[in-house]
Design an enzyme around this catalytic site. Structure first.
Site, PDB file in Angstrom:
ATOM      1  N   ASP A  62       1.007  -1.233  -0.085  1.00 25.70           N
ATOM      2  CA  ASP A  62      -0.062  -0.075   0.020  1.00 25.70           C
ATOM      3  C   ASP A  62       0.956   1.412  -0.044  1.00 25.70           C
ATOM      4  O   ASP A  62       0.667   2.176  -0.930  1.00 25.70           O
ATOM      5  CB  ASP A  62      -0.905   0.157   1.253  1.00 25.70           C
ATOM      6  N   LEU A  63       1.938   1.249   0.928  1.00 23.40           N
ATOM      7  CA  LEU A  63       2.740   2.482   0.818  1.00 23.40           C
ATOM      8  C   LEU A  63       3.615   2.735  -0.232  1.00 23.40           C
ATOM      9  O   LEU A  63       3.523   4.024  -0.647  1.00 23.40           O
ATOM     10  CB  LEU A  63       3.571   2.172   2.273  1.00 23.40           C
TER      11      LEU A  63
END
Length: 424
Positions: A200-201
């Site tokens: 996600d990051l």
């Protein structure tokens, strides 16, 4: 404390961040419409917001961003409402507008906001917004300069495109977990995910880079574009040297625990009072380490004189080093090896991280006013250090629908027409 001071690294630790921006940010004047939720999209839009962009977060009435309920722990506001700590990590400097986009009124409001936006970020399933007339082609007709960023698990094309993508799945499918964890045959040997949502990051970071590039293009040409950001693509790209090792050799890398596939010694060792990271990056550092360890002859041994030789003879070297390192404390090793220019360090818990004098000097923890009632909120700072246009901390993460009437009043004299019963 001013925002510039908050980023200078010279003020007291854990400063209270200003709600006002003293000087225009790098993205001042950029309007971002944020239809994303959870982490990847909000992570990107928070970076843009920290850099001065105006970010309007569109949320479902009555529920909002999924992460508002991803607790405990929870943070309570003065009015009694509360949101999970998870939500606060990626939503500062935004205004929350509660709109039901499944209804024509909500769709009309988003279209009006998109008409004056520079950027739109969304993470609906592929094709999910087309049913509402909020897909790229529909909004491009209204605003040809719009930078429209879609963040999905698997991208807009390919056989997996329709699937929902979650970070844990992506860590496994990308190959990351195949190289993370203890080696086969040892205690606790199994693939392990990274302790934060790295897929996600990384997608959030790549989305930000792509958005900034697309904004530059739109600035020059007046032409927007559609960004297709895939969590799987981004995580595969972050395999970096491990992926390149495979492409060059045809041999899939194996799990090595805390050891490095290409550099030795570069791993965790037990010391007299705990654990120590030793990160020897070149032959000169290895020579200095051996001198400090009292075994200078190891650096002259042909089996260990070069990094390539040390990788080839990894097991024998590590077996030799283990008792040497275990004979002294971590503090003793850190003191002597730092003085000798040999990289090493502890494995900190998060309480130790935020108590660390360097982290405190860099002001990596900030405090923001949570609401008008006097509550405060600790947050992790933006790590970007810009000498002229540093990140600023103007607004805490908003309550659900906190700015609905304020924002909609800018596009319609009667904003109540856009509101469902749930969002009033």
């Amino acid at each position: 404390m001013t925002d510039n001071a908050a980023n200078s690294g010279h003020e007291a630790a854990n400063p209270t961040a200003s709600r006002q921006q003293d000087t225009p940010g790098a993205l001042d004047g950029v309007r971002v419409l944020d239809l994303s939720r959870v982490l990847a999209g909000p992570w990107s839009t928070q970076i843009l917001a920290d850099l001065g962009a105006e970010v309007i977060k569109i949320e479902r009435p009555g529920a909002g961003d999924d992460t508002r309920s991803w607790g405990p722990p929870f943070v309570q506001r003065q009015d009694g409402s509360c949101d999970a700590a998870y939500y606060f990590v990626a939503n500062r400097n935004k205004r929350s507008v509660a709109l039901d986009i499944s209804q024509p009124e909500g769709q009309a409001a988003v279209r009006q906001l998109a008409a004056s936006a520079h950027v739109l970020v969304e993470n609906f399933k592929v094709g999910g917004l087309a049913a509402y007339g909020l897909d790229y082609d529909s909004l491009k007709a209204i605003n040809p300069a719009l930078v429209y960023c879609s963040v999905t698990g698997f991208g807009q094309s390919g056989p997996y495109a329709p699937r929902a993508g979650y970070d844990f799945l992506i860590q496994g499918m990308s190959g990351l977990m195949s190289i993370t964890g203890q080696p086969d045959g040892g205690p606790g040997a199994e693939p392990v995910k990274v302790g934060v949502a790295t897929a996600d990051l990384s997608a959030g970071l790549y989305a930000t880079i792509g958005i900034l590039a697309a904004l530059r293009h739109a600035e020059r040409t007046g032409e927007g574009q559609h960004l297709d950001i895939s969590l799987l693509d981004c995580q595969v790209s972050l395999l970096a040297n491990q992926a390149q090792n495979y492409l060059a050799s045809g041999q899939p890398p194996r799990r090595l625990g805390n050891a490095h596939p290409n550099v030795v010694p570069y791993q965790v060792f037990a010391v007299a009072d705990g654990l120590l990271i030793l990160a020897v990056g070149n032959d000169g550092q290895f020579q200095r380490f051996c001198a400090e360890a009292g075994v200078p002859e190891l650096a002259r041994d042909p089996r260990y004189a070069s990094n390539a030789a040390r990788v080839e003879n990894r097991d024998a070297l590590i077996a030799t080093l283990r008792p040497l390192l275990a004979a002294r404390t971590g503090a003793d090793w850190i003191a002597c090896l730092e003085a000798a220019g040999v990289p090493c360090g502890p494995i900190n818990t998060l309480d130790e991280v935020f108590a660390d004098p360097h982290i405190r000097a860099r002001n990596m923890a900030i405090t923001m006013p949570l609401d008008e009632g006097g509550g405060t909120l600790p947050l992790v700072a933006n790590p970007l250090r810009l000498s002229r246009t540093p990140p600023s901390y103007r607004m805490p993460p908003p309550g659900l629908g906190e700015h609905t009437l304020e924002v909609l009043a800018q596009i319609e004299r009667n904003p109540a027409q856009y509101l469902t019963t749930d969002s009033e």
